[in-house]
Enzyme design. Structure first.
Site, PDB file in Angstrom:
ATOM      1  N   TYR A 121      14.575-128.101 -56.923  1.00 34.47           N
ATOM      2  CA  TYR A 121      16.489-127.947 -56.009  1.00 34.47           C
ATOM      3  C   TYR A 121      17.126-127.119 -55.867  1.00 34.47           C
ATOM      4  O   TYR A 121      18.460-126.620 -55.332  1.00 34.47           O
ATOM      5  CB  TYR A 121      17.094-129.687 -56.811  1.00 34.47           C
TER       6      TYR A 121
ATOM      7  N   ASP B  64      23.552-140.748 -73.746  1.00 35.63           N
ATOM      8  CA  ASP B  64      23.700-138.964 -72.910  1.00 35.63           C
ATOM      9  C   ASP B  64      24.945-139.937 -73.036  1.00 35.63           C
ATOM     10  O   ASP B  64      26.596-138.690 -72.363  1.00 35.63           O
ATOM     11  CB  ASP B  64      23.287-139.697 -71.028  1.00 35.63           C
TER      12      ASP B  64
ATOM     13  N   ARG C  60      14.573-124.167 -69.401  1.00 37.20           N
ATOM     14  CA  ARG C  60      16.064-123.472 -69.114  1.00 37.20           C
ATOM     15  C   ARG C  60      16.589-122.401 -70.532  1.00 37.20           C
ATOM     16  O   ARG C  60      17.220-121.437 -70.494  1.00 37.20           O
ATOM     17  CB  ARG C  60      16.587-124.109 -68.970  1.00 37.20           C
TER      18      ARG C  60
ATOM     19  N   ASP D 207      28.559-137.243 -73.702  1.00 40.46           N
ATOM     20  CA  ASP D 207      29.731-136.933 -72.565  1.00 40.46           C
ATOM     21  C   ASP D 207      30.667-137.146 -72.433  1.00 40.46           C
ATOM     22  O   ASP D 207      31.591-136.715 -72.304  1.00 40.46           O
ATOM     23  CB  ASP D 207      28.447-137.076 -70.755  1.00 40.46           C
TER      24      ASP D 207
ATOM     25  N   CYS E  85       7.211-157.816 -98.677  1.00 41.67           N
ATOM     26  CA  CYS E  85       6.808-157.484 -97.391  1.00 41.67           C
ATOM     27  C   CYS E  85       6.724-158.439 -96.641  1.00 41.67           C
ATOM     28  O   CYS E  85       6.727-159.579 -97.687  1.00 41.67           O
ATOM     29  CB  CYS E  85       5.190-157.670 -97.526  1.00 41.67           C
TER      30      CYS E  85
ATOM     31  N   CYS F 158       4.834-151.283 -97.092  1.00 42.50           N
ATOM     32  CA  CYS F 158       3.743-153.128 -97.680  1.00 42.50           C
ATOM     33  C   CYS F 158       3.155-151.714 -98.057  1.00 42.50           C
ATOM     34  O   CYS F 158       1.812-151.336 -97.392  1.00 42.50           O
ATOM     35  CB  CYS F 158       3.168-153.403 -96.634  1.00 42.50           C
TER      36      CYS F 158
ATOM     37  N   LYS G 208      19.921-136.891 -59.087  1.00 41.68           N
ATOM     38  CA  LYS G 208      20.422-135.654 -59.895  1.00 41.68           C
ATOM     39  C   LYS G 208      18.808-136.639 -61.420  1.00 41.68           C
ATOM     40  O   LYS G 208      18.701-137.456 -61.637  1.00 41.68           O
ATOM     41  CB  LYS G 208      21.350-136.910 -60.991  1.00 41.68           C
TER      42      LYS G 208
ATOM     43  N   CYS H  67      -2.990-156.813 -96.929  1.00 35.44           N
ATOM     44  CA  CYS H  67      -1.762-157.895 -96.460  1.00 35.44           C
ATOM     45  C   CYS H  67      -2.198-158.138 -94.959  1.00 35.44           C
ATOM     46  O   CYS H  67      -2.676-157.158 -94.454  1.00 35.44           O
ATOM     47  CB  CYS H  67      -0.646-156.782 -96.254  1.00 35.44           C
TER      48      CYS H  67
ATOM     49  N   LYS I  70      27.307-139.157 -63.118  1.00 32.63           N
ATOM     50  CA  LYS I  70      26.049-139.706 -63.611  1.00 32.63           C
ATOM     51  C   LYS I  70      26.354-140.776 -63.604  1.00 32.63           C
ATOM     52  O   LYS I  70      27.714-141.791 -63.613  1.00 32.63           O
ATOM     53  CB  LYS I  70      25.902-139.504 -64.768  1.00 32.63           C
TER      54      LYS I  70
ATOM     55  N   GLU J 222      22.680-134.754 -53.489  1.00 29.89           N
ATOM     56  CA  GLU J 222      20.787-135.176 -53.962  1.00 29.89           C
ATOM     57  C   GLU J 222      21.136-135.914 -55.072  1.00 29.89           C
ATOM     58  O   GLU J 222      21.695-136.520 -55.640  1.00 29.89           O
ATOM     59  CB  GLU J 222      20.722-133.584 -54.427  1.00 29.89           C
TER      60      GLU J 222
ATOM     61  N   ASP K  64      15.997-136.627 -63.526  1.00 24.44           N
ATOM     62  CA  ASP K  64      16.416-136.830 -65.411  1.00 24.44           C
ATOM     63  C   ASP K  64      14.992-136.057 -66.425  1.00 24.44           C
ATOM     64  O   ASP K  64      14.145-137.067 -66.217  1.00 24.44           O
ATOM     65  CB  ASP K  64      16.186-137.953 -65.526  1.00 24.44           C
TER      66      ASP K  64
ATOM     67  N   CYS L 277       3.170-160.535 -96.846  1.00 33.72           N
ATOM     68  CA  CYS L 277       2.057-161.304 -98.337  1.00 33.72           C
ATOM     69  C   CYS L 277       3.309-160.785 -99.947  1.00 33.72           C
ATOM     70  O   CYS L 277       2.689-161.530-100.064  1.00 33.72           O
ATOM     71  CB  CYS L 277       1.098-159.694 -98.386  1.00 33.72           C
TER      72      CYS L 277
HETATM   73  S1  IVH Z   1      20.918-127.573 -59.162  1.00 34.56           S
HETATM   74  C1  IVH Z   1      23.704-123.787 -60.865  1.00 34.56           C
HETATM   75  N1  IVH Z   1      20.398-130.183 -58.351  1.00 34.56           N
HETATM   76  O1  IVH Z   1      20.660-131.213 -64.284  1.00 34.56           O
HETATM   77  C2  IVH Z   1      22.866-125.521 -61.310  1.00 34.56           C
HETATM   78  N2  IVH Z   1      20.397-129.548 -60.637  1.00 34.56           N
HETATM   79  O2  IVH Z   1      23.231-131.502 -65.805  1.00 34.56           O
HETATM   80  C3  IVH Z   1      21.573-125.834 -60.264  1.00 34.56           C
HETATM   81  N3  IVH Z   1      19.671-131.538 -62.056  1.00 34.56           N
HETATM   82  O3  IVH Z   1      20.496-127.313 -65.217  1.00 34.56           O
HETATM   83  C4  IVH Z   1      21.034-127.309 -60.921  1.00 34.56           C
HETATM   84  N4  IVH Z   1      19.073-132.536 -60.800  1.00 34.56           N
HETATM   85  O4  IVH Z   1      18.734-129.180 -64.661  1.00 34.56           O
HETATM   86  C5  IVH Z   1      20.410-129.603 -59.703  1.00 34.56           C
HETATM   87  N5  IVH Z   1      19.469-132.249 -57.714  1.00 34.56           N
HETATM   88  C6  IVH Z   1      19.479-131.279 -58.677  1.00 34.56           C
HETATM   89  C7  IVH Z   1      19.548-131.977 -59.812  1.00 34.56           C
HETATM   90  C8  IVH Z   1      19.936-130.714 -61.062  1.00 34.56           C
HETATM   91  C9  IVH Z   1      18.929-132.540 -61.993  1.00 34.56           C
HETATM   92  C10 IVH Z   1      19.363-130.810 -63.153  1.00 34.56           C
HETATM   93  C11 IVH Z   1      19.345-129.641 -63.879  1.00 34.56           C
HETATM   94  C12 IVH Z   1      21.253-128.916 -64.416  1.00 34.56           C
HETATM   95  C13 IVH Z   1      20.986-129.942 -64.920  1.00 34.56           C
HETATM   96  C14 IVH Z   1      22.740-130.735 -65.106  1.00 34.56           C
END
Ligand code: IVH
Length: 698
Positions: free
Chosen positions: A236, A34, A148, A38, A417, A433, A127, A439, A323, A125, A129, A420
Site C-alpha cells: 500500500y 488495541d 518495520r 490507543d 482437580c 492436576c 487498514k 484423572c 480504527k 483504503e 491488520d 478427580c
Molecule cells: S500507509 C507512512 N496504509 O498500519 C505510513 N498503512 O498503524 C505508511 N497499515 O505502519 C503506512 N493498512 O503497518 C498504510 N492501507 C494502509 C495500511 C497501513 C495497515 C499499517 C501499517 C502502519 C500501521 C499504522
C-alpha cells in the site's frame, strides 16, 4: 491536573505503553486490547501537550513500537526464531496517527483544507491488520524484505518472504530499476484457524489473533515452515512515490501492473462525506473479507499536497487511520467451570447468558488462568464485556462494575482437580492436576488425542471415548485393540455397521507411519513437527527410548524442555509397557524399511540448506538426517557447512564468508554420501564424481 500528579501519570503511562508495546511487537502476545493501548497513548499525548516541559524524545508518543530482538520473546513459537540480520531502512518506516472517533477524522480533513491551497482528494483504503513489511526489487528481482523493526532498522526476513506465495520474485512491465514498496503480511482467517487447531492438537498455546500469528510466522527460522503457514501480502505504500507519480492511487495502480499484490478495495473520495460513507461501508463489509482489517486509512491522494503537509517524528501528516472498535457485547456471567485438558492443565471457562456477537451466539468465553481472573476481578453474577477480535474463542475484556450485584463474591480457583479431587499444583501461570494416570479427564483427553485425525485416525471421537471409558472398557490406547464386537454391540447406539467401520479404522492404524504414532502417544510438548523430526532422527522407538537428554537435544528444533519431556516419558515403566502392547498389536514403532538410516556419512555435522535443489527442500533435509546429519535453519559458529542450491540466500552466503564456513554445491554434497541408497521421496539426481577438495573440508 497538578504538575506533580501529571509527571507521575506521564511516567506511569510511558512505562505501561513501553511494556505493552514490547508484548505486542516482540512477544506477539498482547496483554491489553488495541483499544485500551490507543486510549492510554492518547491520554499520554494529551498530558504531554498540556505539560510540554515533560516532553521527551524517548516517549512512546514519539517512537514507533519495535519488533526487533525476537530472541527475548516469551512466546514459545518465536522462541524458535533465528536471529535475523538487522538492516537500516532507506527511508524511516513510520506509523500512522490513529483515532476511533469520526470527529477526529473530520478535524484531520479540516486541517488539510486549511493548509492546502490547491484542490485535493482522499485515497481511502482498508487498514490491514497484519505485520508491516518493506520489499526491495532491484532490476525487477526481489532482493530484500525487512520488517518495520524500530522504524530505523528492521529484521532481514528475505528468505521467509520469498516463500509467501502471492509475493512475486520477479516483476514484469515497466518497473523501475530500484523499487522499494511497503505493505502488510497477513494470515487469512482460514490459515489462522487451521494453524491454531494444529497447535491445540499439539498442546501448544494458540495465537491470540491472525496479526500475532502472521508476525510470529514471519520470524520463524525455517523458510519451509513459513511456506506452510499460508501467509499473504498486500502492498500500500511506495516511499519514493512522490518523485515518480502525481497521485498515490496512480502509484498503486502501477505497482499492480508490475504484478505486485495491491488491494482493489480502495476509493478516491472527494470531501469528508464520501470518506465517511467509505468508512461506514467497510465497517460492515469487512466482516466478509477473508483476512483481518481493523479500520480504514485515509490518505491525501495528491503527491504535491502530501509534500506540503509533510511528517511528524512518528507519522505522516497526510494520512490518518480510523480504527474500528472491536465488536463487544455485555452479558451476565452465570457460572465458571474449570476444564481439565489432556495434560492436566485446568482452564477457567465463563458460562454466559447467551448473547449475539459478530453474527454468532456466544455462550462461553475463556478466562485463561487464575491471574487473568484476578486481573479482571470477575465475579459470578457480574455483567461482563465479551469480544471476539479475530480469536476463535471469545474473551472477557472487562466488567461493568455499575451492575455488580451486592452478593457477588470473588470466585475461588479450585484447590483440587474438579474431575478427580487431587490437589492441584502450579507450574508458571497454570494450575495442573498431577494425577496423570488416574484423572478421568486426562485419560479421556489422551485417548481422544490418540484417535485424532493427525494421529492414528481411529473412528472414535469425544462421545465414543467417554462411552468406552464409562463402561470400563478402555483406559489406555492399547486397550482399544482388545475391544470385541460383542462389547461394542452391548453399548448404546452401536450396530453391526458402525462396529465394522470402527474395527476397519483400527486395522488401518497398522499402516500409520511411525512419526504419527509417536505424535499419537501424546508426549507433552511433542507436536506433529517435533514428532517427525525425532522419529526421523532416531529411526525407532527403541532408539528414542535409549537416548539421553543430550542426544535428544541434537534433534532439530528440540530444546531442553522437549528433550526432558521425551526422556521422562520414555523412561516411565508404564509407558514402556504400553509401547510393548502396541508393538504386539502390530503398530509401527520404527520408520519404514528404506526410510531409516542410510549411512553415518554426516554424523556430527550441522547443515544449513539454502536455495532450490534437484529434489524438494524437505526431501533434502530428510536425506541429511538419514545420513546422520542435523538440519539447522540459521548459520552460526556450530554450522558445519552451508548446502547451497540454486539461488541461495545472499545473506547466508555472506555470513558463511564472515565466519569461514564452507559452502557446498548440491553436487559436492552428493559426493560426500555413499553411492548406494535410494533417494528419500523424490527422484534424485545421480551423485557427481567425488570431489576430493570438498571432502577435505571435514
Ligand atoms: S500507509 C507512512 N496504509 O498500519 C505510513 N498503512 O498503524 C505508511 N497499515 O505502519 C503506512 N493498512 O503497518 C498504510 N492501507 C494502509 C495500511 C497501513 C495497515 C499499517 C501499517 C502502519 C500501521 C499504522
Amino acid at each position: 491536573m497538578e504538575k506533580s500528579a501529571a509527571k507521575i501519570r506521564i511516567d506511569e503511562l510511558r512505562s505501561i505503553l513501553w511494556e505493552n508495546s514490547r508484548r505486542y511487537y516482540v512477544d506477539n502476545n498482547p496483554a491489553i486490547s488495541d483499544y485500551e493501548f490507543d486510549t492510554l497513548m492518547h491520554e499520554l499525548e494529551g498530558l504531554e501537550q498540556s505539560f510540554p516541559e515533560f516532553q521527551s524524545p524517548d516517549s512512546p508518543t514519539r517512537k514507533v513500537g519495535s519488533d526487533l530482538d525476537a530472541s527475548i520473546t516469551e512466546n514459545a513459537e518465536t522462541l524458535k526464531s533465528g536471529e535475523f540480520v538487522k538492516r537500516e531502512h532507506r527511508y524511516p518506516m513510520l506509523s500512522l496517527g490513529n483515532t476511533y472517533s469520526i470527529s477526529e477524522v473530520e478535524e484531520f480533513a479540516a486541517r488539510a483544507d486549511k493548509t492546502l491551497d490547491e484542490d485535493f482528494s482522499y485515497c481511502c483504503e482498508l487498514k490491514f491488520d497484519g505485520t508491516a513489511i518493506c520489499l526491495t526489487y532491484t532490476k525487477g528481482i526481489l532482493t530484500r524484505a525487512l520488517t518495520r523493526g524500530d522504524g530505523v532498522q528492521g529484521d532481514d526476513v528475505t528468505e521467509n518472504v520469498r516463500r509467501i506465495s502471492n509475493i512475486p520474485q520477479k516483476l514484469h512491465g515497466d518497473f523501475p530499476d530500484d523499487l522499494e514498496i511497503r505493505g502488510e503480511i497477513l494470515m487469512p482467517y482460514k490459515a489462522f484457524d487451521a494453524l491454531n487447531a494444529e497447535r491445540a492438537d499439539n498442546d501448544e498455546p494458540p495465537f491470540a489473533n491472525p496479526r500475532n500469528a502472521a508476525s510470529g510466522s514471519l520470524k520463524l527460522s525455517d523458510p519451509d515452515e513459513v511456506a506452510k503457514r499460508g501467509l499473504m501480502c498486500t502492498l500500500y505504500h511506495i516511499p519514493a512515490q512522490s518523485v515518480t507519480f502525481s497521485t498515490h492511487d496512480e502509484a498503486l495502480t502501477k505497482a499492480a501492473s508490475w504484478g505486485l499484490p495491491v488491494s482493489e478495495d480502495r476509493r478516491i473520495c472527494h470531501g469528508i462525506a464520501e470518506v465517511k460513507a467509505f468508512i461506514d461501508h467497510w465497517d460492515i463489509q469487512r466482516k466478509f473479507l477473508p483476512y483481518a482489517t481493523d479500520g480504514c486509512v485515509i490518505k491525501i491522494n495528491e503527491m504535491q499536497a502530501q509534500r506540503t503537509l509533510g511528517y511528524t517524528a512518528k507519522s505522516p501528516r497526510w494520512a490518518v487511520a480510523y480504527k474500528f472498535k472491536a465488536e463487544q457485547a455485555c452479558t451476565e456471567l452465570q457460572s465458571i467451570s474449570y476444564q481439565v485438558g489432556r495434560t492436566g492443565a485446568v482452564t477457567p471457562v465463563a458460562n454466559l447468558a447467551p448473547v449475539q456477537l459478530s453474527g454468532t451466539v456466544v455462550k462461553r468465553a475463556t478466562l485463561n488462568n487464575e491471574e487473568q481472573m484476578a486481573l479482571l476481578d470477575v465475579r459470578v453474577g457480574d455483567f461482563v464485556y465479551v469480544e471476539k477480535g479475530g480469536e476463535i474463542i471469545p474473551k472477557i475484556t472487562g466488567v461493568n462494575l455499575a451492575k455488580r450485584p451486592e452478593e457477588a463474591a470473588k470466585p475461588a480457583f479450585p484447590e483440587v482437580c474438579p474431575d478427580c479431587g487431587t490437589p492441584l499444583v502450579k507450574v508458571d501461570a497454570k494450575w495442573f492436576c498431577p494425577n496423570i494416570d488416574g484423572c478421568p479427564q486426562q485419560i479421556k483427553g489422551r485417548l481422544i488425542h490418540f484417535c485424532g485425525r493427525k494421529a492414528m485416525n481411529i473412528l472414535a471421537g469425544e462421545a465414543t471415548i467417554s462411552q468406552f471409558y464409562d463402561a470400563g472398557l478402555v483406559r489406555c490406547p492399547a486397550d482399544l485393540y482388545n475391544l470385541s464386537s460383542y462389547q461394542l454391540l452391548s453399548l448404546e447406539g452401536w450396530q453391526e455397521k458402525s462396529v465394522q467401520r470402527f474395527f476397519e479404522s483400527l486395522d488401518e492404524t497398522r499402516n500409520v507411519p511411525f512419526e504419527s504414532v509417536l505424535f499419537a502417544m501424546g508426549i507433552r510438548f511433542v507436536g506433529e513437527t517435533t514428532a517427525r523430526s525425532i522419529a526421523r532422527h532416531f529411526g525407532s522407538i527403541d532408539a528414542i527410548a535409549a537416548a539421553t537428554v543430550e542426544q535428544l537435544l541434537e534433534v532439530d528444533d528440540v530444546g531442553e524442555v522437549i528433550a526432558r519431556s521425551v526422556f521422562e516419558y520414555m523412561n516411565d515403566p508404564a509407558h514402556r509397557e504400553e509401547t510393548e502392547r502396541l508393538r504386539a498389536k502390530g503398530i509401527r514403532l520404527a520408520v519404514e524399511e528404506g526410510k531409516g538410516r542410510l549411512s553415518a556419512a554426516l554424523e556430527g555435522k550441522t547443515v544449513v540448506i539454502s536455495g532450490n535443489f534437484s529434489i524438494s527442500r524437505d526431501a533434502m533435509k530428510e536425506l541429511i538426517t538419514r545420513h546422520g546429519g542435523k538440519n539447522s535453519g540459521s548459520i552460526s559458529g556450530k554450522t558445519s557447512f552451508l548446502l547451497a542450491g540454486a539461488k541461495p540466500g545472499p545473506e547466508k552466503i555472506r555470513k558463511c564468508e564472515q565466519l569461514g564456513i564452507p559452502v557446498l554445491s548440491e553436487e559436492a554434497f552428493m559426493a560426500l554420501l555413499p553411492e548406494e541408497g535410494p533417494a528419500p521421496t523424490d527422484t534424485m539426481a545421480s551423485p557427481a564424481e567425488p570431489v576430493a577438495e570438498q571432502l577435505s573440508l571435514f
